[in-house]
Design a protein around this motif. Structure first.
Motif, PDB file in Angstrom:
ATOM      1  N   MET A  97     -51.579  11.830  -0.007  1.00  0.00           N
ATOM      2  CA  MET A  97     -51.929  12.632  -1.031  1.00  0.00           C
ATOM      3  C   MET A  97     -52.619  11.668  -2.009  1.00  0.00           C
ATOM      4  N   VAL A  98     -53.871  13.073  -2.023  1.00  0.00           N
ATOM      5  CA  VAL A  98     -54.533  11.987  -3.403  1.00  0.00           C
ATOM      6  C   VAL A  98     -54.748  13.136  -4.830  1.00  0.00           C
ATOM      7  N   PRO A  99     -54.251  13.123  -4.855  1.00  0.00           N
ATOM      8  CA  PRO A  99     -53.505  13.699  -6.609  1.00  0.00           C
ATOM      9  C   PRO A  99     -54.563  14.378  -7.090  1.00  0.00           C
ATOM     10  N   GLN A 100     -54.667  15.671  -8.171  1.00  0.00           N
ATOM     11  CA  GLN A 100     -55.768  15.963  -8.750  1.00  0.00           C
ATOM     12  C   GLN A 100     -55.735  15.074  -9.653  1.00  0.00           C
ATOM     13  N   ALA A 101     -57.071  14.911  -9.959  1.00  0.00           N
ATOM     14  CA  ALA A 101     -57.982  13.750 -11.018  1.00  0.00           C
ATOM     15  C   ALA A 101     -57.614  12.563 -11.074  1.00  0.00           C
ATOM     16  N   SER A 102     -56.824  12.564  -9.790  1.00  0.00           N
ATOM     17  CA  SER A 102     -56.732  11.229  -9.635  1.00  0.00           C
ATOM     18  C   SER A 102     -57.363   9.669  -9.803  1.00  0.00           C
ATOM     19  N   MET A 103     -58.975   9.963  -9.521  1.00  0.00           N
ATOM     20  CA  MET A 103     -59.711   8.878  -9.922  1.00  0.00           C
ATOM     21  C   MET A 103     -59.695   8.001 -11.193  1.00  0.00           C
ATOM     22  N   ASN A 104     -59.012   8.711 -12.147  1.00  0.00           N
ATOM     23  CA  ASN A 104     -58.849   8.666 -13.643  1.00  0.00           C
ATOM     24  C   ASN A 104     -57.219   8.329 -13.900  1.00  0.00           C
ATOM     25  N   SER A 105     -56.508   8.496 -12.275  1.00  0.00           N
ATOM     26  CA  SER A 105     -55.462   7.267 -12.740  1.00  0.00           C
ATOM     27  C   SER A 105     -55.247   5.797 -12.047  1.00  0.00           C
ATOM     28  N   LEU A 106     -56.678   5.433 -11.620  1.00  0.00           N
ATOM     29  CA  LEU A 106     -56.479   4.070 -11.232  1.00  0.00           C
ATOM     30  C   LEU A 106     -56.059   3.210 -12.037  1.00  0.00           C
ATOM     31  N   VAL A 178     -53.488  14.451   5.191  1.00  0.00           N
ATOM     32  CA  VAL A 178     -53.958  13.897   3.783  1.00  0.00           C
ATOM     33  C   VAL A 178     -54.351  15.153   3.352  1.00  0.00           C
ATOM     34  N   VAL A 179     -53.531  15.372   2.493  1.00  0.00           N
ATOM     35  CA  VAL A 179     -53.664  16.306   1.047  1.00  0.00           C
ATOM     36  C   VAL A 179     -55.068  16.323   0.274  1.00  0.00           C
ATOM     37  N   LEU A 180     -55.872  16.848  -0.303  1.00  0.00           N
ATOM     38  CA  LEU A 180     -56.508  16.121  -1.395  1.00  0.00           C
ATOM     39  C   LEU A 180     -56.373  17.358  -2.003  1.00  0.00           C
ATOM     40  N   ASP A 181     -56.368  16.915  -3.697  1.00  0.00           N
ATOM     41  CA  ASP A 181     -55.810  18.125  -4.285  1.00  0.00           C
ATOM     42  C   ASP A 181     -57.378  18.577  -5.611  1.00  0.00           C
ATOM     43  N   GLU A 182     -57.814  19.205  -5.307  1.00  0.00           N
ATOM     44  CA  GLU A 182     -59.751  19.402  -5.508  1.00  0.00           C
ATOM     45  C   GLU A 182     -59.815  17.993  -5.636  1.00  0.00           C
ATOM     46  N   PRO A 183     -60.318  17.492  -4.749  1.00  0.00           N
ATOM     47  CA  PRO A 183     -61.110  16.131  -4.983  1.00  0.00           C
ATOM     48  C   PRO A 183     -62.486  15.708  -5.660  1.00  0.00           C
ATOM     49  N   SER A 184     -62.838  17.258  -5.510  1.00  0.00           N
ATOM     50  CA  SER A 184     -64.189  17.004  -5.997  1.00  0.00           C
ATOM     51  C   SER A 184     -64.795  17.443  -6.943  1.00  0.00           C
ATOM     52  N   SER A 185     -63.674  18.145  -8.246  1.00  0.00           N
ATOM     53  CA  SER A 185     -64.147  18.962  -9.355  1.00  0.00           C
ATOM     54  C   SER A 185     -64.583  18.807  -9.896  1.00  0.00           C
ATOM     55  N   ALA A 186     -63.767  17.191 -10.174  1.00  0.00           N
ATOM     56  CA  ALA A 186     -64.570  17.032 -11.746  1.00  0.00           C
ATOM     57  C   ALA A 186     -66.373  15.920 -11.447  1.00  0.00           C
ATOM     58  N   ASN A 207     -60.473  11.878  13.333  1.00  0.00           N
ATOM     59  CA  ASN A 207     -59.059  13.309  14.028  1.00  0.00           C
ATOM     60  C   ASN A 207     -58.362  14.172  12.620  1.00  0.00           C
ATOM     61  N   THR A 208     -58.737  13.187  11.956  1.00  0.00           N
ATOM     62  CA  THR A 208     -57.286  13.333  10.184  1.00  0.00           C
ATOM     63  C   THR A 208     -57.038  14.570  10.478  1.00  0.00           C
ATOM     64  N   THR A 209     -55.871  14.895  10.156  1.00  0.00           N
ATOM     65  CA  THR A 209     -55.650  16.225   9.615  1.00  0.00           C
ATOM     66  C   THR A 209     -55.428  16.489   8.434  1.00  0.00           C
ATOM     67  N   PHE A 210     -56.108  17.696   7.324  1.00  0.00           N
ATOM     68  CA  PHE A 210     -56.642  17.509   5.905  1.00  0.00           C
ATOM     69  C   PHE A 210     -56.076  19.057   5.316  1.00  0.00           C
ATOM     70  N   ILE A 211     -55.304  18.803   3.957  1.00  0.00           N
ATOM     71  CA  ILE A 211     -55.559  19.769   3.678  1.00  0.00           C
ATOM     72  C   ILE A 211     -56.022  19.882   2.109  1.00  0.00           C
ATOM     73  N   LEU A 212     -56.761  20.588   2.441  1.00  0.00           N
ATOM     74  CA  LEU A 212     -58.116  20.182   0.595  1.00  0.00           C
ATOM     75  C   LEU A 212     -57.455  21.461  -0.304  1.00  0.00           C
ATOM     76  N   ILE A 213     -56.905  21.125  -1.397  1.00  0.00           N
ATOM     77  CA  ILE A 213     -57.139  22.598  -1.844  1.00  0.00           C
ATOM     78  C   ILE A 213     -58.490  22.386  -3.055  1.00  0.00           C
ATOM     79  N   THR A 214     -59.114  23.233  -3.391  1.00  0.00           N
ATOM     80  CA  THR A 214     -59.929  23.219  -3.793  1.00  0.00           C
ATOM     81  C   THR A 214     -59.973  25.294  -4.686  1.00  0.00           C
ATOM     82  N   HIS A 215     -60.622  25.602  -5.734  1.00  0.00           N
ATOM     83  CA  HIS A 215     -60.618  26.913  -6.951  1.00  0.00           C
ATOM     84  C   HIS A 215     -61.732  27.106  -6.059  1.00  0.00           C
ATOM     85  N   ASP A 216     -62.995  26.274  -5.375  1.00  0.00           N
ATOM     86  CA  ASP A 216     -63.923  26.273  -5.173  1.00  0.00           C
ATOM     87  C   ASP A 216     -64.071  26.854  -3.243  1.00  0.00           C
ATOM     88  N   ILE A 217     -64.518  28.294  -3.062  1.00  0.00           N
ATOM     89  CA  ILE A 217     -64.744  28.655  -1.894  1.00  0.00           C
ATOM     90  C   ILE A 217     -65.974  27.923  -1.227  1.00  0.00           C
TER      91      ILE A 217
END
Ligand SMILES: Nc1ncnc2c1ncn2[C@@H]1O[C@H](COP(=O)(O)OP(=O)(O)O)[C@@H](O)[C@H]1O
Ligand SMILES: [Mg+2]
Length: 328
Positions: A97-106, A178-186, A207-217
């Motif tokens: 999982m790539v959590p929401q706002a993960s780029m700030n959690s390094l 791979v589950v990506l939670d709002e990867p681009s919203s910030a 051929n990775t399977t993704f679940i892409l979570i986004t509020h932006d359709i």
């Protein structure tokens, strides 16, 4: 060739205990995802998208009151796994999982490289540091980052680069999902577009399977093969993306579509008046009905899921079992 179902979620529930009552964040969600496909999970904020991701990855807070259903991953019901087995065999190594706002959690005081090799060495005690470094270099290439950036600290990278680094971290174990939670919203629009291109490339090359979570359709349309619409803890529509973008069925999905600006049409953008109901004691009937322009008597009862043509599913009384519109 028969299609391989990688993830088969049935009747998944995740409720949280609070002082005011139980929050039904994920309520009886079922869907299937084929290997190699990308599922976009869309819906307004607070509808349970992150909770759905956490339920799949068993990343649970202490205050859960209900956690049930089945999650068949690669043929095995991983809900039945012990926490220990789940940690060892599923989380990160098979489902990352790539959590929401993960780029700030390094970790700010650790070089990127050290942060990326850490989980590899932790999960595989036989892996040498050299081999871990090779893999980390490889995934840095995959996400399109120069490998000399590995020696840098997070603050030396832009937001978009840090986001790529967290994606590289998730890919390092070569997970099946791979589950990506709002990867681009910030991120700003250009950086968002670049990130979507990187994800597209990974999808096609590996051929990775993704679940892409986004509020932006709109973002979802870049990558998605399937679309799931969440509303107030429920999955109200599940459909192939092609079918969804030309003909969304649920009145809420249609409103979401109407709220997306397009380059081609000069249409008037709509917004959806009102807000989702509280997930503590949500309405007995359709949870969307208070905001729905199409509501009729039957909507005071809880809608069941109807299968439509093309395998789409919708939770709305406008459609009967044959998928025909009854009250449009
Ligand atoms: N640990 C928790 N305890 C209580 N309520 C929570 C907890 N985590 C999330 N929620 C609630 O669950 C609902 C769904 O949240 P979330 O899954 O984060 O939605 P989304 O990702 O779609 O914005 C919200 O009402 C949120 O306030
Ligand atoms: Mg969220």
């Amino acid at each position: 060739m028969s299609k391989k179902i990688l993830l088969d979620v049935k009747n998944l529930k995740l409720y949280f205990r609070t002082r005011s009552g139980s929050v039904q964040a994920v309520d009886d969600v079922s869907f299937r995802l084929e290997a190699g496909k990308t599922l976009a999970v869309v819906g307004e904020s607070g509808c349970g998208k992150t909770s759905l991701a956490k339920a799949i990855l068993r990343l649970l807070p202490r205050n859960i009151s209900t956690y049930s259903g089945s999650i068949i991953f690669d043929g095995e019901d991983i809900m039945k796994y012990s926490d220990e087995k789940f940690r060892r065999e599923i989380r990160w190594s098979n489902i990352a999982m790539v959590p929401q706002a993960s780029m700030n959690s390094l970790n700010p005081v650790m070089r990127i490289e050290d942060q990326l090799i850490e989980p590899l060495l932790l999960h595989d005690r036989h892996m040498s540091k050299k081999k871990a470094l090779d893999r980390v270099n490889e995934v840095f290439n995959i996400v399109g980052l120069p490998t000399d950036f590995l020696r840098r600290y997070p603050f030396e990278l832009s937001g978009g680069m840090r986001q790529r680094a967290t994606i590289a971290m998730a890919l390092a174990s070569n997970p099946k999902l791979v589950v990506l939670d709002e990867p681009s919203s910030a991120l700003d629009l250009l950086t968002q577009a670049n990130l979507m291109n990187v994800l597209k490339k990974i999808k096609h090359e590996f051929n990775t399977t993704f679940i892409l979570i986004t509020h932006d359709i709109g973002t979802a349309s870049e990558l998605a093969d399937e679309i799931a619409v969440m509303y107030a803890g429920e999955m109200v529509e599940f459909s192939s993306a092609d079918y969804f973008y030309t003909d969304a069925h649920h009145p809420y999905s249609r409103k979401l579509m109407a709220s997306v600006p397009t380059l081609r049409e000069d249409k008037e953008l709509q917004f959806i008046p009102g807000q989702p109901p509280s997930l503590i004691n949500p309405p007995q009937g359709c949870r969307y009905s208070a905001r729905c322009e199409k509501r009729f008597e039957k909507c005071s009862m809880h809608p069941k899921t109807t299968e439509l043509e093309h395998g789409a599913q919708v939770k709305c009384w406008l459609y009967d079992e044959t998928g025909e519109v009854k009250h449009a």
